[in-house]
Design an enzyme around this catalytic site. Structure first.
Site, PDB file in Angstrom:
ATOM      1  N   GLU A 174     -12.643  -2.326  12.238  1.00  8.74           N
ATOM      2  CA  GLU A 174     -12.647  -1.597  10.973  1.00  8.74           C
ATOM      3  C   GLU A 174     -13.807  -2.010  10.057  1.00  8.74           C
ATOM      4  O   GLU A 174     -14.552  -1.170   9.577  1.00  8.74           O
ATOM      5  CB  GLU A 174     -11.308  -1.813  10.253  1.00  8.74           C
ATOM      6  CG  GLU A 174     -11.238  -1.134   8.900  1.00  8.74           C
ATOM      7  CD  GLU A 174      -9.865  -1.290   8.251  1.00  8.74           C
ATOM      8  OE1 GLU A 174      -8.957  -1.848   8.890  1.00  8.74           O
ATOM      9  OE2 GLU A 174      -9.715  -0.834   7.102  1.00  8.74           O
ATOM     10  N   ASP A 178      -8.554  -9.086   4.351  1.00 10.05           N
ATOM     11  CA  ASP A 178      -8.273  -7.970   5.252  1.00 10.05           C
ATOM     12  C   ASP A 178      -9.320  -7.853   6.340  1.00 10.05           C
ATOM     13  O   ASP A 178     -10.127  -6.925   6.311  1.00 10.05           O
ATOM     14  CB  ASP A 178      -8.191  -6.664   4.452  1.00 10.05           C
ATOM     15  CG  ASP A 178      -7.670  -5.505   5.298  1.00 10.05           C
ATOM     16  OD1 ASP A 178      -7.103  -5.771   6.373  1.00 10.05           O
ATOM     17  OD2 ASP A 178      -7.840  -4.344   4.890  1.00 10.05           O
ATOM     18  N   GLU A 229       0.824  -1.217   0.000  1.00 12.23           N
ATOM     19  CA  GLU A 229       0.000   0.000   0.000  1.00 12.23           C
ATOM     20  C   GLU A 229       0.857   1.266   0.000  1.00 12.23           C
ATOM     21  O   GLU A 229       0.749   2.120   0.878  1.00 12.23           O
ATOM     22  CB  GLU A 229      -0.976  -0.015   1.187  1.00 12.23           C
ATOM     23  CG  GLU A 229      -1.977  -1.171   1.078  1.00 12.23           C
ATOM     24  CD  GLU A 229      -2.982  -1.245   2.222  1.00 12.23           C
ATOM     25  OE1 GLU A 229      -2.697  -0.703   3.297  1.00 12.23           O
ATOM     26  OE2 GLU A 229      -4.031  -1.870   2.013  1.00 12.23           O
TER      27      GLU A 229
END
Lengths: 647, 647
Positions: free
Chosen positions: A369, A341, A262
């Site tokens: 998240e 993820d 990323e």
């Protein structure tokens, strides 16, 4: 705020006073070099019971024995009780465990336990940025940093260290894995001295600090022109800079590195392998007993959505499996539990079954998240139990690797500077459960949830059972109204909260469901992208065949028509409609359940949780309607039961 | 940078030197009180021709005549030329027009023109924030503000004022209609004195300044506890504060107000009408000849997507039509050209045909928010010509209202502090065209584009024709690869660039296409939401019936099945596929066309435009593929021609 008052406060989390317990008169005995532990024991008893009456008739003996380093034993004696540890740290864990068992209401003479952790490293990862913002933080700002410097309340840090030690955490990484130019400087002065000061606050609690380092630190911190891990100057930078760190903090645990991920730099930019990168840094800390936690979250985050060959969950295996055995002994590969993820539902990462000659850490995410952001209720213990008991090879469960291939358990924490630490008070249970399963992966979600409720609240049977039921069901409820059957990523881009069915469908992040007028999902079988071939043969076979693939992962592994018949006879589409209507109803039921607890749980917890459950209900209805409308508009097929689907 | 050098510079926009022209020896004559205009004329000739040879044999006479205030005449005489204006401002416009006609290469003795604007107010709106950021700005930062204060280069401001005056602009509003607490203070010290200084730079060019004011200024600036427009204290605030403004800037043009819109306060919060709000502020500036431009962009921006009754394009009419005649004479209702929000294609706002007793301003957007953001080529002149020639009532075109109901023409500008003002050099054409059509709405896009090319570039016939063709086709090309047939809003949320077919589908902004497996669009006919009933009967009938509805607006007015047969026999779906394949091809052709201009246009323009055309091509392909895939996935119907649609 005076936290010493003997009444419930969200700030105290699971270290609450217990007005209902009967105090026992006793005398604590410990060698003089165990002063700190003696004092922690006394403080704990004071908290639980109030001021202790001294009595020579009953002795609480604290001692070091010849057990394993972190092991402890709790043993009732004829006229006393013995807490023994294989080291000071083991003894400290014994004291906290003793206190926690007392807090559940157990009688002192029934407490008999011997325990040792299965893995050596039980780690909390903070994603705190030095500007005070916490990446994926849902409980306020950092309690370590503000304005790009250390900025903390030492009393709060001590309280935090105690909370973490009380559940067996022995390492904490204080800064975000996405290291920026400011936090890259944590390994150098002037920040390093501040880091050493902070480490001193954690040290008595047996907690060693770590920092996330920038792979390009040789350039950013060292002023070099390269970060090539095979460059002699780069090696020297890491060696010399690490010597400086260990000179200041001799018990420093080591570094966490997010490289080639990323938009972060990494060894691949220099034509080097992940092992080259990790080993160069590891060699620098090895003389000091330091570790490198090297994250395996490496994938192409610039994928073209038109590219149906590249399959993101396959990336970590492709990068790391060929390097099995190539990593130094003090490198631990930090592997997210699943191959994508931290989704609500995904299979276990195939790396766990395929790395046999490499130290591994499993990385969980306590921060919610993708799992409700501490607004929606989601008991991660339930998910973790399922993950830990998943078969990874020849009948062996993932938890069977603990203490063997898996030598560390880590998690992104859910804490912030909110007074209750976790935003949602019920999310404290996730933090508690993480420490406990990192210590002992055989604990069930039900055990963990019960334990947490009993030491946290003084409520009645209805209260305990209601909270327990809410937490135990919470994950299924959340899954019901969000993305179905392991498909994942139907969330709003960037913030990852709330529904957006096509939100990632045309993006570059590699997470596509490719729903059309008749089917949804990516064929990840050996006839599709081949992801299943990364598993051992028996698992590959199981996942490959739609009949044997666990149904809850159906859409993770298979592309399935809406008229596919599920095991109970419903079509896939009807299953999706049903689960979304049910999930929203269940969210409403959660709120109703909680409302029965007024005056049964402390007011501050009652109201703050209630407010979140109301937001959860709005969110659940939005998910229900957007997902159902999305599939209706694609398929043209109505709900069999005629419920409202907006057109 | 020395802008006085006689060579092309993007900074000079359409006021370029012309090395190919033959200078004429002449003497300029003007009364002494016309010094500034005399000097502008001389500077202009110097720019075009280089240093002028003085000659008594040919006189260029500048004079004030008895024509209308802003009118001018350009008249060749026996041994000279006369530029006359009905006022200094008219004369100045005559001078610039004379220079621009010379710049096109016309011979001086062929220049014969009398002209007067059809509307009194030709206004540029800046959406500049005082922190320097420009809302929907695609050409850099503000050249008025930075760091929450005035921060400008006076020379640049003068150059800007000349550019604007040269196309007839006579009013400029310098700050964003979304006023914040800082910019709310522009009507008070200390900012007011700075505003007066800026106004002085614009004054010689006949340009009067305006500011956007905060409806809640009585509270924010005045410290009152209400902004209720019928409150005596509020009225007194506006009166007294406006007196302060006009004391500093006697020729101040007035205020722009965005009220009750997108989280801005407004009269409806106090149970008052839009007229109550506008009139209170208008009364305060009326004694000074000031105006209030009151925006009609009022709608529910918190709509529930499930609510299929509320129809956003109907909102402005509902709020304002019932108040026709209730506004003071110095209130001008500022109405966006279409009923939604500056989309590539929408009908003309029904307010224009329904307000008969109210002063109106039509608001265009030169800033390419939804039309390519000055990356993609989009000649707005083409769109504006179409809008201005749209029938609004009984055969009358919109431009027929100019000088009657429509007394002002305004536009959100596309400028910023980039050296070429507009980011994309070719976007200068849109700024130029706006000023010209605001002056004369009868000008065609082709005329405007040709004029702009000829005064801006010295190129050959191939060059002129290529640029002209590119600009004339640009709007259709952009429309082809983006949202089809007036459906609008298939853009990425927030930034509004690039495709996101469902990006606004489940949001609260009221812009839904409701595409499903068989049809797309909202029925806005009299049998649907009723939006068409806001138009006069003949227009309502035309829009109501799919056979008579202009096909390019098909999906604005109707919900249409994918198998609907278009006029040329294709299905709607095939039309969508075709236009998207064609649009991306056309974008490629644009780039190829431009590449033939190397060494035919100045290098700095060539390369900066080329770079943008490459980005446009990438964008066009992304639009093509996402839109086609979206509809394929919904409908399951393939492209008849077998072209690549990703699954």
């Amino acid at each position: 705020m005076d936290h010493t008052q003997r009444k419930y406060s969200e700030y105290k989390a699971w270290l609450q006073p217990k007005s209902s317990l009967t105090p026992k008169a006793l005398r604590i005995r410990a060698d003089f070099d165990l002063d700190f532990i003696h004092q922690e024991c006394r403080l704990g008893l004071n908290r639980l019971w109030g001021e202790i009456k001294e009595s020579a008739a009953y002795t609480l003996q604290l001692k070091i024995d010849d057990g394993a380093h972190e092991a402890y034993s709790l043993t009732p004696l004829a006229s006393g009780f013995e807490i023994a540890g294989g080291s000071k740290r083991g003894l400290l864990y014994g004291v906290y465990r003793f206190l926690n068992r007392l807090a559940t209401g157990e009688s002192i003479d029934q407490i008999h336990e011997r325990s040792a952790p299965q893995v050596d490293y039980r780690i909390i990862n903070h994603w705190d940025n030095m500007d005070g913002h916490i990446e994926r933080g849902y409980a306020g700002q950092s309690f370590f940093f503000a304005h790009n410097q250390f900025d903390y309340d030492a009393e709060r840090i001590t309280d935090y260290a105690r909370l973490m030690a009380s559940i067996g955490i022995n390492g904490i990484c204080i800064n975000n894995v996405n290291v920026n130019k400011v936090s890259a400087g944590l390994i150098a002065e002037p920040l390093l001295s501040d880091l050493a000061d902070l480490a001193a606050l954690f040290r008595p609690f047996g907690i060693r600090l770590m920092v996330s380092v920038h792979f390009d630190a040789p350039m950013i911190v060292g002023g070099l022109t390269t970060s090539d891990p095979l460059d002699a100057g780069v090696k020297e930078f890491w060696r010399a800079q690490s010597a400086v760190v260990y000179d200041k903090i001799p018990d420093f645990l080591g570094y966490v590195v997010k490289a080639d991920s990323e938009f972060r730099g990494g060894p691949e930019a220099f034509g080097r392998t992940q092992a080259d990168g990790a080993n160069t840094i590891a060699a620098a800390v090895a003389p000091f007993g330091g570790l490198v936690f090297w994250r395996c979250f490496v994938y192409n985050c610039q994928q073209d959505w038109r590219d149906a060959q590249t399959d993101r969950p396959m990336a970590a295996y492709k990068h790391f499996q060929p390097l099995d055995g190539a990593f130094d002994q003090n490198v631990i590969l930090q592997i997210k539990n699943g191959p994508v993820d931290f989704q609500t539902r995904e299979p276990v990462s195939p790396l766990f079954s395929s790395l046999t000659n490499t130290h591994e850490a499993i990385e969980f995410q306590i921060a919610q998240e993708y799992t409700g952001q501490q607004i929606d209720l989601f008991s991660l213990a339930v998910q973790w139990e399922e993950i830990l008991t998943t078969e990874v090879n020849k009948g062996k469960q993932l938890r069977g690797l603990f203490g063997h291939e898996i030598t560390a358990v880590t998690a992104v924490t859910n804490t912030g500077n909110n007074m209750n630490w976790t935003g949602n008070t019920l999310a404290q249970c996730n933090l508690y459960a993480f420490g406990r399963i990192a210590w002992n992966p055989d604990l069930t979600a039900k055990e963990l949830i019960r334990e947490w409720i009993r030491i946290t609240f003084e409520t009645d049977e209805h209260g305990s059972q209601t909270i327990e039921a809410m937490l135990l069901q919470s994950r299924d409820i959340y899954e019901n109204y969000t993305a179905p059957l392991g498909i994942g990523f139907m969330v709003n881009p960037s913030n990852h909260y709330g529904p957006n069915v096509d939100g990632y469908e045309f993006s570059h992040w590699g997470t596509y469901h490719r729903a059309d007028f008749e089917a949804i999902g990516v064929d990840r079988t050996s006839k599709g992208t081949g992801f299943t071939t990364q598993y051992p043969e028996s698992l590959q076979n199981m996942y490959d065949h739609i009949a044997t693939c666990p149904e809850e992962l159906l859409l993770f592994f298979h592309r399935v028509r809406y008229d596919y018949q599920m095991k109970d006879g419903r079509t896939l589409l009807q299953y999706i409609y049903d689960s979304h209507f049910e999930g929203a109803q269940q969210a409403e039921a959660l709120l109703q359940s909680w409302e029965t607890l007024e005056n049964r749980v402390p007011q501050e917890a009652f109201y703050s949780v209630k407010e979140r459950l109301k937001r959860q209900l709005r969110n659940a209805r939005e998910w229900r309607d957007q997902v159902n409308t999305y599939f209706y508009r694609k398929s043209g097929i109505d709900d069999e039961k005629g419920r409202q689907i907006y057109r």
